[in-house]
Scaffold this motif. Structure first.
Motif, PDB file in Angstrom:
ATOM      1  N   ASP A 107       0.759  -1.305   0.157  1.00 44.96           N
ATOM      2  CA  ASP A 107      -0.082   0.002  -0.152  1.00 44.96           C
ATOM      3  C   ASP A 107       0.790   1.209  -0.029  1.00 44.96           C
ATOM      4  O   ASP A 107       2.070   1.357   0.559  1.00 44.96           O
ATOM      5  CB  ASP A 107      -0.645   0.068   1.300  1.00 44.96           C
ATOM      6  CG  ASP A 107      -1.998  -1.037   1.228  1.00 44.96           C
ATOM      7  OD1 ASP A 107      -2.273  -1.509   0.224  1.00 44.96           O
ATOM      8  OD2 ASP A 107      -2.333  -1.071   2.246  1.00 44.96           O
ATOM      9  N   PHE A 108       0.315   2.252  -0.697  1.00 45.54           N
ATOM     10  CA  PHE A 108       1.014   3.870  -0.432  1.00 45.54           C
ATOM     11  C   PHE A 108       1.066   4.078   1.149  1.00 45.54           C
ATOM     12  O   PHE A 108       0.058   4.081   1.406  1.00 45.54           O
ATOM     13  CB  PHE A 108       0.182   4.594  -1.413  1.00 45.54           C
ATOM     14  CG  PHE A 108       0.583   4.194  -3.112  1.00 45.54           C
ATOM     15  CD1 PHE A 108       1.904   4.029  -3.541  1.00 45.54           C
ATOM     16  CD2 PHE A 108      -0.619   4.183  -3.822  1.00 45.54           C
ATOM     17  CE1 PHE A 108       2.008   3.674  -4.842  1.00 45.54           C
ATOM     18  CE2 PHE A 108      -0.504   3.883  -5.280  1.00 45.54           C
ATOM     19  CZ  PHE A 108       0.986   3.819  -5.572  1.00 45.54           C
ATOM     20  N   ASP A 109       1.990   4.566   1.373  1.00 42.22           N
ATOM     21  CA  ASP A 109       2.247   5.180   2.938  1.00 42.22           C
ATOM     22  C   ASP A 109       1.441   6.174   2.922  1.00 42.22           C
ATOM     23  O   ASP A 109       0.925   6.462   4.276  1.00 42.22           O
ATOM     24  CB  ASP A 109       3.544   5.635   2.977  1.00 42.22           C
ATOM     25  CG  ASP A 109       4.652   4.265   3.045  1.00 42.22           C
ATOM     26  OD1 ASP A 109       4.246   3.283   3.573  1.00 42.22           O
ATOM     27  OD2 ASP A 109       5.824   4.410   3.035  1.00 42.22           O
ATOM     28  N   ASP A 110       0.831   7.056   1.950  1.00 41.32           N
ATOM     29  CA  ASP A 110       0.087   8.200   2.261  1.00 41.32           C
ATOM     30  C   ASP A 110      -1.304   8.202   1.817  1.00 41.32           C
ATOM     31  O   ASP A 110      -1.986   8.938   1.420  1.00 41.32           O
ATOM     32  CB  ASP A 110       0.947   9.530   1.447  1.00 41.32           C
ATOM     33  CG  ASP A 110       0.726   9.214   0.098  1.00 41.32           C
ATOM     34  OD1 ASP A 110       0.785   8.125  -0.530  1.00 41.32           O
ATOM     35  OD2 ASP A 110       1.218  10.252  -0.899  1.00 41.32           O
ATOM     36  N   ASN A 111      -1.918   6.823   1.835  1.00 36.69           N
ATOM     37  CA  ASN A 111      -3.266   6.536   1.381  1.00 36.69           C
ATOM     38  C   ASN A 111      -4.264   7.525   2.166  1.00 36.69           C
ATOM     39  O   ASN A 111      -5.271   7.881   2.023  1.00 36.69           O
ATOM     40  CB  ASN A 111      -3.538   5.044   1.577  1.00 36.69           C
ATOM     41  CG  ASN A 111      -3.247   4.361   0.051  1.00 36.69           C
ATOM     42  OD1 ASN A 111      -2.744   4.972  -0.911  1.00 36.69           O
ATOM     43  ND2 ASN A 111      -2.853   3.171   0.293  1.00 36.69           N
ATOM     44  N   CYS A 112      -3.791   7.598   3.556  1.00 32.11           N
ATOM     45  CA  CYS A 112      -4.869   8.449   4.426  1.00 32.11           C
ATOM     46  C   CYS A 112      -5.001   9.959   3.706  1.00 32.11           C
ATOM     47  O   CYS A 112      -5.831  10.304   3.498  1.00 32.11           O
ATOM     48  CB  CYS A 112      -4.334   8.472   5.764  1.00 32.11           C
ATOM     49  SG  CYS A 112      -5.566   9.434   6.913  1.00 32.11           S
TER      50      CYS A 112
END
Length: 503
Positions: A107-112
């Motif tokens: 997952d992308f670390d900045d999905n939030c």
């Protein structure tokens, strides 16, 4: 009514799974029933790669994301064969990437941050475009903050005040969980980070936010709606879902009959319908066998599987019965990609049974259509399956499904028994326990039925005769939208109200 749909993917713009099929078809079906509909999705790189016709709206929006302000733009397109507008939220920093949610299995670390921006940008754009929805139809964790935003930060925004929300769970296993220090990115106050709010085992949960704050909840089959209220399949949220069971609905997905009908698909070796299924399907089967380099043998049952090579899809069960099945006079074609151990399994099977097995380890939409039309049997032994679409595609193509009795699979496939054969309702084979022995029992029944050509013809025709179009499902959704409109809260929550009153 005016319905705004919000999703993280939609056919034909961006797809990783069944959510995209739903988001690309349901708005059009709702519009065909006489309602206004619009769809919002992110503007990913692949949208540009596939050269969809996008028109700039000229709308530039500025969105607070934590302490920063991020600018985005809005492009417009249309759902094919409709006048339903699709608004695409563009921000290259977030969406100009190789994947939608991650890359190479991570997952992308900045999905939030990415999906906070998407949700707030969608609300800003919706207001600026003057859409004035009666209901926002939100889908999965990537849209889970919208219901709480509408009750807090956007409660007084023109055109949004008073709008209701429906939150649809396509797969409860994907929850959008982030560390608690991401809460400031959302713009929400810390006093909502509680067990009654968006906190889930010490983390921020986008999915839980949708489940707590949406007016009505739905999921994609009646059986899955019951299953997710159990500890076994509730993913830790079963207690909350039981609390909200009066607001939880289960509606089986439909299929886009313009795209998934053997009488209309131009890529098939020969198109066919109920009147021509015998000759048309035989031609498609011969083409598929030839394409796969398998002997062209009409008398052999051709089994198929399409989708993610993943434990959830029952691949451990298939691995246990594969050799036993392939010792019979059968053929097997698989299209998909996923866990390396299943890639190794299929390559090994193809090497040991070169005249019986062919695997395409990737994805091709055109080949998926050709497999559905050319195969005789579709394998779908998923351990759990909220709805499933491939069993519906199979039924529409006269390909007999073998499914585990879970979720939407048991809601859509009627097991072959003496009674269901006699009354003409049997459409496939259903096995109860998620075990290799239970799966093999179903496969043995398949082989017996295949030898009885009259029985097999009845299964094929019963599946093709069923109506799995979106019309019936869309009407049920419209009933929910009307219910939400009737239940609108008299006063939207304001920013200074206590969090406990937001529910």
């Amino acid at each position: 009514m005016n319905i705004v749909f919000v999703a993280s993917e939609a056919v034909p713009f961006a797809k990783t799974g069944g959510l995209a099929d739903v988001a690309g078809a349901l708005p059009r079906a709702v519009a065909e029933l006489g309602h206004e509909a619009a769809l919002f999705i992110p503007c990913y790189r692949k949208v540009w790669d596939h050269a969809h016709e996008l028109i700039g709206t000229g709308l530039s929006i500025q969105v607070p994301v934590g302490a920063a302000t991020v600018r985005g733009h809005v492009f417009e397109s249309r759902i094919p064969n409709s006048d339903v507008p699709v608004y695409l939220i563009d921000q290259p920093r977030y969406f100009d990437r190789e994947g939608f949610y991650g890359h190479l299995g991570h997952d992308f670390d900045d999905n939030c941050e990415r999906f906070v921006f998407f949700q707030r940008a969608m609300l800003e754009a919706c207001s600026a475009l003057g859409l004035r929805p009666d209901v926002f139809h939100c889908n999965d964790w990537q849209t889970g903050l919208i219901p709480i935003y509408l009750k807090t930060l956007y409660a007084d925004v023109p055109g949004l005040s008073g709008a209701g929300t429906l939150f649809t769970i396509h797969n409860l296993a994907y929850q959008g969980l982030f560390w608690h220090w991401d809460v400031p990115l959302t713009g929400l106050p810390w006093d909502l980070f509680t067990q009654q709010g968006v906190e889930f085992h010490g983390k921020l949960s986008f999915l839980k936010a949708g489940l707590v704050y949406a007016d009505v909840l739905s999921t994609v089959s009646p059986t899955y709606a019951r299953e997710i209220q159990t500890q076994r399949q509730g993913a830790g949220l079963d207690g909350l879902l039981r609390e909200r069971r009066a607001d939880l609905r289960g509606i089986v997905n439909g299929i886009d009959v313009d795209s998934w009908s053997p009488s209309r698909e131009t890529m098939l070796a020969e198109r066919y319908d109920l009147d021509t299924v015998e000759t048309g399907k035989a031609a498609c089967k011969a083409w598929l066998q030839g394409h796969a380099g398998l002997p062209v043998r009409p008398e052999v049952p051709l089994f198929a599987q399409i989708g993610r090579l993943d434990p959830q899809k029952g691949w451990d069960l298939l691995a246990e019965v594969a050799d036993r099945l392939l010792q019979e006079d059968v053929q097997l074609i698989v299209l998909g990609t996923g866990h390396p151990k299943y890639h190794d399994l299929l390559q090994s099977l193809a090497a040991r049974y070169p005249d019986k097995v062919w695997a395409y380890l990737g994805f091709s939409d055109e080949l998926a259509h050709q497999i559905e039309a050319g195969a005789d049997v579709f394998l779908m032994p998923s351990l759990f399956e909220p709805c499933g679409l491939n069993q519906l595609y199979s039924l529409a193509h006269g390909t007999v499904p073998v499914v585990h009795a879970t979720g939407g699979l048991v809601d859509t496939v009627v097991d072959l028994t003496p009674a269901t054969l006699a009354d003409g309702t049997a459409t496939g084979f259903v096995f109860g326990e998620p075990s290799s022995s239970s799966l093999w029992g179903a496969l043995a029944r398949v082989l017996d039925a295949w030898r009885d050509r009259e029985t097999w013809a009845k299964l094929v025709r019963a599946g093709m005769s069923a109506d799995w179009s979106w019309d019936s499902s869309a009407r049920k959704y419209v009933e929910i939208y009307r219910e939400i409109a009737r239940r609108k809260r008299p006063e939207p929550a304001t920013r200074d109200q206590e969090p406990s009153r937001l529910r």
